[in-house]
Design a protein around this motif. Structure first.
Motif, short mmCIF file in Angstrom:
data_model
loop_
_atom_site.label_atom_id
_atom_site.label_comp_id
_atom_site.label_asym_id
_atom_site.label_seq_id
_atom_site.Cartn_x
_atom_site.Cartn_y
_atom_site.Cartn_z
N THR B 249 68.62 -9.63 21.20
CA THR B 249 68.79 -8.17 21.13
C THR B 249 70.22 -7.81 21.50
O THR B 249 70.69 -8.16 22.59
CB THR B 249 67.83 -7.47 22.12
N ASN B 250 70.90 -7.11 20.59
CA ASN B 250 72.29 -6.73 20.89
C ASN B 250 72.32 -5.37 21.60
O ASN B 250 71.29 -4.69 21.71
CB ASN B 250 73.15 -6.76 19.63
N PRO B 251 73.49 -4.93 22.08
CA PRO B 251 73.54 -3.67 22.84
C PRO B 251 73.00 -2.45 22.07
O PRO B 251 72.33 -1.60 22.66
CB PRO B 251 75.04 -3.51 23.13
N THR B 252 73.27 -2.39 20.75
CA THR B 252 72.78 -1.23 19.99
C THR B 252 71.25 -1.22 19.97
O THR B 252 70.62 -0.18 20.21
CB THR B 252 73.29 -1.32 18.52
N ALA B 253 70.68 -2.39 19.70
CA ALA B 253 69.22 -2.49 19.66
C ALA B 253 68.63 -2.19 21.04
O ALA B 253 67.56 -1.59 21.15
CB ALA B 253 68.80 -3.86 19.19
#
Lengths: 311, 551
Positions: B249-253
């Motif tokens: 999971t990246n920061p946007t997600a």
């Protein structure tokens, strides 16, 4: 006879040197990452259930009470009574406890004999009465401790050997060395018993031999079995430090330097300095993800290309 | 079908009885699989599972068997590729030996050389540790799972290949064994049949730590041969450093997930909370295991409700390195451990928070609090504390009103090994439960003497091949037995029961294990965290927070 005296001097000297070097071998290893295991004995108010200072909020602002007495009590129970073995492996304890206690008492008996010799050598003629009382006390104490040690060591060792042979769980792990260690101690005990005779019921030959060692008087002791016994003792002193029986000394480190080592790291502390030193150690591990720098400090902060490119 | 499968397994077992391990040297055999597990031998479970028969562990497919090493017990945790040629095998054996030397080099292994030396040189093989090991006992006392087994193999290899001594010395020490590729591959796999729970170390009268030896073997393979389970390395620490989380999971997600959670709080509980994100100068940076966001968002919600109601000045981070407390380096690799820990610290420094508080995740606690403590210098020394005492302080502060009667169901508490046995955090969570759960009952043993959930040291996230079968039927078994015994008076499925497991990895093991045993339908048992119980007892909450389903 001179050869035997020289062998004993040599074995005592090597014994002491090897023990010191083993202790240094552990003591000189670098500071390691924390690997504490609870209960930690010095946690004064919490060791009963295994708690630590991490149970408090803002623990770094509070002074943590460390109880050295609690540590001492735990170590005492552990070393003298083998409390852990008693609770976790009762079948073994029935033999291991007398075995260990027997060895401790053997050491105590030797110490008492050395004290007798010192007393004998240092006595002044005007202290006749005091000396006589002290000699009597040492005499009876040595006998009591010595005989108890012999009985406990003999039965403890025998029990441990029988258990190693008969209990399936030891079978595939037994090595010739495990048996050599135990048989060596058993033979020492038996040979010691054989030195006893109506004229030597109170370890008198030992005391004479020790006195001769202290005074460099290499007089012949005309009891062949005693000479065999002393030869075996001397060889045992050379052999002991090369075996796992040295766990006696290792135990200090496993408890104090690993299980109970819970010192937190604060800015400006000695610990922080040691960490700075460790971060300058070289790294030669060769997996690709490690090879990003030469020192631990570099490797921990420089990421491998597949990770750093993604950022 | 099940009976047929069991018959097949028994036949295999009968075949291999001839090959039963009768000597340490058997570990070096080059004639295929060493041990065949037989469910008939597994430790018996109490009522209502007293007649339960486990299905045999799924065999690897023909293709997997051809490609992957599995000669230990038919399992493949690390997916070690079978070397194509003998020359390749020799190279790998040589690299294993070079790694072994590095384990005993003061600079290469300053991190653990002292405890390792002490454990390698002082084991008396008294077997006191054996009865403490849940895996050894649960498996029906399989010899290869005995806590001292892997250490003893390593010890004999060291005696023969690293120490001077010659043939006679090797004979005396039982070290006349041949090192070959099969031995190396089996040893690597065997390092992943121990959860490193350290019950064995706790029982050892000398202080030998077979859990540590396990970790050092794992480390050797990772740091020298680049061999580690996919879940821990490529999809674990590497992915975490690349994307921000081992879940990918990246920061946007991450921010999207926060939106969903806020929405759920509004819709389900009529609670309006704006989660504080990247708030500079906050008192607390709270870091959760990211598994909570994806699998147990109610845990994130519960923390938010409690912290907001208590008026705590806190924040979450949405930056890479700041929103996933996972640090799988703890389980297999010192370098990865240090790198991930430094990323966590970096975020706290950037936000200028006063302290980091670890959410309900045992290994994350241990990695960032005591272990990473000795890699931090200067400004990196930022205070870190556990959520448990923080929650205790809040619960007893009077800032929130509770009605313990709302938790009117039997509850027991699982102690995560990393927070209990390795950190000594035992009482804060108990004080809360004794107050808020009138039907709280302890498991036996508990606290620092607890049994592992079976998912420790990364096992909870191993989902590949046949490993989950092994975890559910063997490494989770002792914990399941404890749960059943704790609830023995109330096993009727109509009486709902709650196992409080304040650790994400433990919850992962519970989820799979309880499902495997069909424990909700059969006994009405579910699991969850500590904060969920706290929120469930809050007077202000309009509806129950705990949902009675096995998630």
């Amino acid at each position: 006879m001179l050869v035997l005296y020289l062998l004993t001097y040599l074995s005592v000297f090597v014994f002491i040197i090897l023990i010191i070097s083993k202790i240094l071998h552990y003591a000189r290893t670098p500071m390691h990452l924390r690997w504490d295991l609870y209960p930690v004995a010095h946690e004064a108010d919490r060791n009963e259930y295994g708690g630590s200072y991490y149970e408090e909020t803002e623990w770094w602002t509070k002074k943590n009470k460390k109880s050295r007495i609690a540590e001492f009590i735990v170590m005492f129970e552990e070393i003298i009574f083998l409390k852990g073995v008693y609770h976790n492996n009762r079948k073994l304890w029935y033999y291991s406890f007398p075995f260990h206690l027997g060895l401790y008492l053997t050491t105590a008996a030797f110490t008492l004999m050395i004290l007798s010799v010192i007393l004998d050598l240092s006595a002044a003629s005007n202290m006749y009465w005091q000396q006589s009382i002290a000699e009597d006390i040492l005499f009876y104490l040595t006998n009591a401790v010595g005989y108890t040690a012999l009985i406990l060591t003999f039965f403890g060792t025998l029990g441990l050997i029988i258990q190693r042979v008969t209990d399936k769980k030891f079978r595939i792990y037994n090595t010739p060395m495990d048996f050599i260690n135990l048989f060596f101690i058993l033979i020492l005990t038996i040979s010691m018993v054989l030195t006893l005779s109506p004229s030597n019921t109170s370890f008198i030959l030992y005391k004479i031999y020790l006195k001769n060692l202290f005074t460099f008087n290499f007089t012949v002791i005309a009891r062949p079995i005693f000479l065999v016994h002393i030869t075996l003792v001397s060889i045992f002193l050379l052999y002991f430090p090369l075996t796992r029986m040295m766990h006696l000394f290792a135990k200090y480190f496993t408890y104090h330097e690993v299980r109970w080592e819970d010192s937190p790291n604060f800015k400006g502390s000695k610990l922080e300095n040691k960490i700075k030193q460790a971060l300058n150690y070289g790294v030669s591990w060769s997996a690709p993800h490690i090879k990003t720098g030469k020192t631990w400090g570099e490797v921990a902060t420089k990421l491998p290309p597949e990770v750093s490119n993604a950022k | 079908m099940l009976n047929r499968a069991i018959d097949t397994n028994l036949n295999e077992s009968t075949n291999t009885n001839k090959k039963k391990i009768s000597s340490i040297k058997d570990f070096t055999r080059q004639d295929g699989q060493l041990t065949f597990l037989n469910p008939e031998n597994y430790m018996k479970l109490p009522y209502p599972y007293d007649n339960w028969v486990d299905p045999p562990i799924k065999e690897l497919t023909a293709d997997q068997k051809e490609r992957l090493e599995h000669s230990l017990d038919g399992l493949s945790a690390i997916a070690i590729p079978v070397p194509a040629t003998d020359a390749e095998k020799e190279v790998k054996v040589a690299r294993f030996l070079s790694g072994l030397k590095k384990l005993f080099n003061k600079e290469d292994n300053w991190t653990f050389i002292q405890p390792l030396l002490l454990s390698m040189e002082n084991c008396m093989k008294c077997q006191t540790c054996s009865d403490e090991c849940p895996i050894y006992i649960s498996s029906g006392r399989e010899e290869i799972y005995r806590p001292i087994f892997r250490g003893e193999i390593l010890r004999r290899i060291i005696n023969k290949y690293l120490k001077p001594g010659g043939k006679l010395y090797n004979k005396f020490t039982g070290s006349d064994i041949e090192l070959n590729w099969d031995t190396v591959a089996r040893l690597a796999e065997l390092a992943y049949r121990c959860t490193m729970c350290r019950r064995c170390a706790q029982a050892c009268p000398i202080g030998v730590d077979n859990g540590l030896i396990t970790r050092e073997i794992r480390k050797l393979f990772s740091q020298e041969l680049e061999l580690a389970p996919e879940e821990l390395h490529n999809s674990g620490t590497v992915k975490q450093m690349k994307t921000g989380s081992s879940t990918g999971t990246n920061p946007t997600a991450m921010l999207d997930i926060i939106d969903f959670i806020e929405e759920d709080l509004r819709d389900l509980y009529n609670i309006n909370i704006k989660m504080p994100i990247d708030k500079k100068g906050a008192d607390i940076l709270l870091i959760h295991n990211f598994g909570e966001y994806l699998s147990w968002p109610e845990n994130i919600m519960a923390f938010a409700i409690i912290f907001e109601k208590a008026g705590i000045n806190w924040t979450l981070s949405s930056e890479m390195g700041g929103y996933d407390s996972v640090n799988y380096g703890l389980f297999y690799d010192d370098v990865q451990l240090a790198r991930v820990a430094l990323e966590h610290i970096g975020i706290a420094k950037k936000l200028g928070v006063r302290k980091i508080v670890m959410g309900e995740c045992g290994h994350a606690h241990k990695a960032l609090m005591p272990i990473a403590d000795r890699i931090l210098v200067g400004d990196n020394i930022i205070p870190r504390e556990s959520a448990f005492p923080v929650l205790e302080e809040i619960v007893f502060s009077g800032k929130i009103k509770f009605d313990p009667k709302k938790n009117n169901f039997p509850v027991t508490l699982h102690d995560p090994c990393n927070t209990a046995r390795s950190m000594g955090i035992v009482e804060p969570q108990r004080k809360i439960m004794r107050y808020l759960c009138p039907e709280f009952v302890e498991m036996e043993p508990h606290g620092v003497n607890n049994y592992c959930c079976g998912g420790g040291s990364g096992f909870a996230i191993f989902q590949g091949k046949n490993f989950p079968d092994w975890r559910n039927s063997i490494s989770f078994r002792m914990k399941f037995k404890q749960i059943l015994e704790a609830f023995q008076e109330n096993l009727d499925p109509s009486i709902h029961k709650y196992v409080c497991a304040p650790c994400s990895n433990c919850k992962g093991a519970f989820r799979d294990g309880l499902t495997y045993y069909n424990a909700f339908e059969k006994c009405g048992i579910i699991y969850g965290g500590l904060v969920e119980l706290i929120v469930n007892a809050m007077v202000d909450l309009e509806k129950p927070f705990i949902e009675w389903e096995l998630k």
